[in-house]
Design a protein around this motif. Sequence first.
Motif: not given
Length: 190
Positions: A57-73
């Motif tokens: 869960e932590g890894i997946a959310n980290t990569y989602l957050k990184k892919a959003m490039k500072g935009k809200p998740l």
Amino acid sequence: MNKWKIAFFLLLLVILGSIGTFLYWVTSPAETMPIEEPKAAPGGNVLTVHATKEDFEGIANTYLKKAMKGKPLPIQLTVDDQIVLSSELTIFSLNFPIKMFFEPYVEEGGNIRLEQTSLEVGQAKLQPEAVLKLMRDSIDLPEWIVVMPTEKEVHIQLANIPMSSGVHVRAKELNLEEDIITLEIVIPSK
């Protein structure tokens, strides 16, 4: 006729037209998007990683957050006995919490296919296909997440996640009931 009556009927017509257009958009069949063929398994040294649900869960959310490039998740992924994607759907300035429940499967190339098992949208009863179509069309998801509304599936293409040094990740096993999650990290030998 009075100008206020005309204005009222025009406003009513615009509101009904907007609602009709929205309902048509939500209930119209979604076009299918082709899924890229899995890339040939990259050669190199393979590191096998065993993770827990919390780690995954932590890894997946980290990569989602990184892919959003500072935009809200736009979505939050949680892992329990199923994978849950949570978000909010805004319709006519009203926010509806959405929870979509998926059963994960590992594809042959190491990608993950999530099959939708159930759906919660506040108190509303919506078709899963309609909610997945809304999610695909209204949320700016990373290119490695492919939403397939007609199949009621979400594909996570691990091979397409940008990683440094040419490293690739592929799933080997996802058994959430027994908390067994095995990933392979392929490190190029060149």
